[in-house]
Design a protein around this motif. Structure first.
Motif, PDB file in Angstrom:
ATOM      1  N   THR A  42       0.849  -1.186   0.000  1.00 64.83           N
ATOM      2  CA  THR A  42       0.000   0.000   0.000  1.00 64.83           C
ATOM      3  C   THR A  42       0.882   1.232   0.000  1.00 64.83           C
ATOM      4  N   VAL A  43       0.375   2.297  -0.580  1.00 61.16           N
ATOM      5  CA  VAL A  43       1.062   3.586  -0.525  1.00 61.16           C
ATOM      6  C   VAL A  43       0.058   4.641  -0.109  1.00 61.16           C
ATOM      7  N   SER A  44       0.513   5.560   0.718  1.00 64.78           N
ATOM      8  CA  SER A  44      -0.357   6.654   1.134  1.00 64.78           C
ATOM      9  C   SER A  44       0.114   7.975   0.561  1.00 64.78           C
ATOM     10  N   PHE A  45       1.221   7.955  -0.183  1.00 67.86           N
ATOM     11  CA  PHE A  45       1.648   9.149  -0.902  1.00 67.86           C
ATOM     12  C   PHE A  45       1.914   8.773  -2.344  1.00 67.86           C
ATOM     13  N   ALA A  46       1.246   9.445  -3.224  1.00 64.35           N
ATOM     14  CA  ALA A  46       1.515   9.323  -4.655  1.00 64.35           C
ATOM     15  C   ALA A  46       1.048  10.606  -5.304  1.00 64.35           C
ATOM     16  N   SER A  47       1.710  10.974  -6.371  1.00 64.91           N
ATOM     17  CA  SER A  47       1.329  12.186  -7.088  1.00 64.91           C
ATOM     18  C   SER A  47       1.668  11.999  -8.555  1.00 64.91           C
ATOM     19  N   GLU A  48       0.806  12.505  -9.383  1.00 63.35           N
ATOM     20  CA  GLU A  48       1.093  12.507 -10.811  1.00 63.35           C
ATOM     21  C   GLU A  48       1.559  13.894 -11.189  1.00 63.35           C
ATOM     22  N   GLY A  49       2.768  13.969 -11.729  1.00 62.01           N
ATOM     23  CA  GLY A  49       3.299  15.257 -12.165  1.00 62.01           C
ATOM     24  C   GLY A  49       2.688  15.628 -13.503  1.00 62.01           C
ATOM     25  N   ALA A  50       1.995  16.748 -13.551  1.00 65.01           N
ATOM     26  CA  ALA A  50       1.279  17.156 -14.762  1.00 65.01           C
ATOM     27  C   ALA A  50       2.169  18.037 -15.633  1.00 65.01           C
ATOM     28  N   PRO A  53       7.410  14.990 -19.861  1.00 65.46           N
ATOM     29  CA  PRO A  53       6.448  13.889 -19.858  1.00 65.46           C
ATOM     30  C   PRO A  53       5.794  13.739 -18.483  1.00 65.46           C
ATOM     31  N   THR A  54       4.578  13.234 -18.470  1.00 65.31           N
ATOM     32  CA  THR A  54       3.856  13.012 -17.224  1.00 65.31           C
ATOM     33  C   THR A  54       4.584  11.955 -16.398  1.00 65.31           C
ATOM     34  N   THR A  55       4.688  12.189 -15.099  1.00 67.01           N
ATOM     35  CA  THR A  55       5.401  11.260 -14.220  1.00 67.01           C
ATOM     36  C   THR A  55       4.540  10.890 -13.023  1.00 67.01           C
ATOM     37  N   MET A  56       4.857   9.744 -12.425  1.00 67.75           N
ATOM     38  CA  MET A  56       4.232   9.295 -11.178  1.00 67.75           C
ATOM     39  C   MET A  56       5.290   9.362 -10.099  1.00 67.75           C
ATOM     40  N   TRP A  57       4.937   9.914  -8.954  1.00 68.79           N
ATOM     41  CA  TRP A  57       5.844  10.015  -7.820  1.00 68.79           C
ATOM     42  C   TRP A  57       5.276   9.175  -6.683  1.00 68.79           C
ATOM     43  N   ILE A  58       6.069   8.253  -6.153  1.00 68.59           N
ATOM     44  CA  ILE A  58       5.661   7.486  -4.974  1.00 68.59           C
ATOM     45  C   ILE A  58       6.804   7.507  -3.967  1.00 68.59           C
ATOM     46  N   SER A  59       6.454   7.386  -2.714  1.00 66.36           N
ATOM     47  CA  SER A  59       7.437   7.343  -1.646  1.00 66.36           C
ATOM     48  C   SER A  59       7.307   6.005  -0.923  1.00 66.36           C
ATOM     49  N   LEU A  60       8.439   5.304  -0.768  1.00 64.78           N
ATOM     50  CA  LEU A  60       8.451   4.018  -0.064  1.00 64.78           C
ATOM     51  C   LEU A  60       9.500   4.045   1.043  1.00 64.78           C
ATOM     52  N   GLU A  61       9.149   3.429   2.175  1.00 67.43           N
ATOM     53  CA  GLU A  61      10.078   3.332   3.287  1.00 67.43           C
ATOM     54  C   GLU A  61      11.264   2.464   2.891  1.00 67.43           C
ATOM     55  N   LYS A  62      12.470   2.929   3.219  1.00 66.90           N
ATOM     56  CA  LYS A  62      13.690   2.262   2.767  1.00 66.90           C
ATOM     57  C   LYS A  62      13.844   0.830   3.261  1.00 66.90           C
ATOM     58  N   ASN A  63      13.327   0.506   4.441  1.00 69.85           N
ATOM     59  CA  ASN A  63      13.515  -0.858   4.949  1.00 69.85           C
ATOM     60  C   ASN A  63      12.419  -1.813   4.496  1.00 69.85           C
ATOM     61  N   SER A  64      11.536  -1.384   3.620  1.00 70.95           N
ATOM     62  CA  SER A  64      10.466  -2.265   3.143  1.00 70.95           C
ATOM     63  C   SER A  64      10.942  -3.126   1.974  1.00 70.95           C
ATOM     64  N   TYR A  65      10.321  -4.269   1.856  1.00 68.51           N
ATOM     65  CA  TYR A  65      10.611  -5.195   0.758  1.00 68.51           C
ATOM     66  C   TYR A  65      10.277  -4.553  -0.587  1.00 68.51           C
ATOM     67  N   SER A  66       9.182  -3.827  -0.636  1.00 65.72           N
ATOM     68  CA  SER A  66       8.787  -3.172  -1.886  1.00 65.72           C
ATOM     69  C   SER A  66       9.824  -2.156  -2.333  1.00 65.72           C
ATOM     70  N   HIS A  67      10.406  -1.426  -1.382  1.00 67.46           N
ATOM     71  CA  HIS A  67      11.480  -0.483  -1.719  1.00 67.46           C
ATOM     72  C   HIS A  67      12.634  -1.211  -2.396  1.00 67.46           C
ATOM     73  N   GLU A  68      13.030  -2.313  -1.789  1.00 74.04           N
ATOM     74  CA  GLU A  68      14.129  -3.114  -2.340  1.00 74.04           C
ATOM     75  C   GLU A  68      13.832  -3.542  -3.777  1.00 74.04           C
ATOM     76  N   LEU A  69      12.616  -4.026  -4.015  1.00 73.84           N
ATOM     77  CA  LEU A  69      12.256  -4.525  -5.351  1.00 73.84           C
ATOM     78  C   LEU A  69      12.150  -3.398  -6.375  1.00 73.84           C
ATOM     79  N   VAL A  70      11.529  -2.286  -6.021  1.00 74.46           N
ATOM     80  CA  VAL A  70      11.426  -1.155  -6.956  1.00 74.46           C
ATOM     81  C   VAL A  70      12.813  -0.589  -7.239  1.00 74.46           C
ATOM     82  N   HIS A  71      13.626  -0.473  -6.204  1.00 74.09           N
ATOM     83  CA  HIS A  71      14.993   0.033  -6.385  1.00 74.09           C
ATOM     84  C   HIS A  71      15.769  -0.837  -7.372  1.00 74.09           C
ATOM     85  N   ASP A  72      15.632  -2.169  -7.246  1.00 68.23           N
ATOM     86  CA  ASP A  72      16.384  -3.089  -8.100  1.00 68.23           C
ATOM     87  C   ASP A  72      15.822  -3.204  -9.516  1.00 68.23           C
TER      88      ASP A  72
END
Length: 157
Positions: A42-50, A53-72
Motif C-alpha cells: 500500500t502507498v499513502s503518498f503518490a502524485s502525478e506530475g502534470a 512527460p507526465t510522471t508518477m511520484w511514490i514514496s516508499l520506506e527504505k527498509n520495506s521489501y517493496s522499496h528493495e524490489l522497486v529500487h532493483d
C-alpha cells in the motif's frame, strides 16, 4: 471475501508500514514484478506530475521489501483503489511480502512481460523509474508512465 484477506494473513490490524498513515486517505497499491517474485504494497503518498512527460511520484520506506524490489527493478505498477477497498489496502499493507505472498489473493493479469495489473483496481499505471531522491527514511521514486488500464465499472464508487 475481504474478511478472508485479513484472516488469511493472520496478522493484527497494526503494521509498521501503515502506522503513520491516515488509511482513510489510502491512495492505492504498488505492484512489483521481478523474474522470480511478485509483491504488492500500500502507498499513502503518490502524485502525478502534470508536465511533459507526465510522471508518477511514490514514496516508499527504505527498509520495506517493496522499496528493495522497486529500487532493483526500476519499475512498478500503480493501482488506484476505490473507496470500498479499505480492507484490501489493509491486507496488502499489514505484513511484509518477504514472509507472505500477498499477490496470491489478488486477480492479476500480465501487461507485457514486465508489469502486472490488478483487475480489482479502478486504474493501473505501468511506471518505469527515471530518478530516485533520498528522503532520510524513505525514497521518492519518480517514474515515467509507460502504459495504463481503466476499469470503468469502478468509476462511480
Amino acid at each position: 471475501m475481504v474478511k478472508r484477506h485479513m484472516v488469511h494473513f493472520g496478522v493484527p490490524r497494526q503494521s509498521p508500514y501503515v502506522s503513520a498513515s491516515a488509511l482513510e486517505c489510502m491512495v492505492g497499491l504498488v505492484l512489483i514484478r521481478t523474474p522470480s517474485v511478485t509483491n504488492v504494497a500500500t502507498v499513502s503518498f503518490a502524485s502525478e506530475g502534470a508536465h511533459h512527460p507526465t510522471t508518477m511520484w511514490i514514496s516508499l520506506e527504505k527498509n520495506s521489501y517493496s522499496h528493495e524490489l522497486v529500487h532493483d527493478t526500476r519499475r512498478f505498477t500503480f493501482v488506484v483503489l476505490h473507496n470500498g477497498q479499505r480492507d484490501l489496502a489493509w491486507a496488502c499493507g499489514l505484513t511484509s511480502g518477504r514472509q507472505h505472498d500477498k499477490c496470491r489473493v489478488l486477480h492479476l493479469f500480465d501487461y507485457g512481460s514486465e508489469f502486472l495489473f490488478c483487475s480489482e483496481g479502478m486504474t493501473n499505471t505501468a511506471c518505469r523509474v527515471r530518478s530516485m531522491t533520498d528522503l532520510d527514511t524513505h525514497t521518492l521514486f519518480i517514474a515515467d508512465l509507460v502504459g495504463g488500464d481503466m476499469n470503468s465499472r469502478h468509476l462511480n464508487r
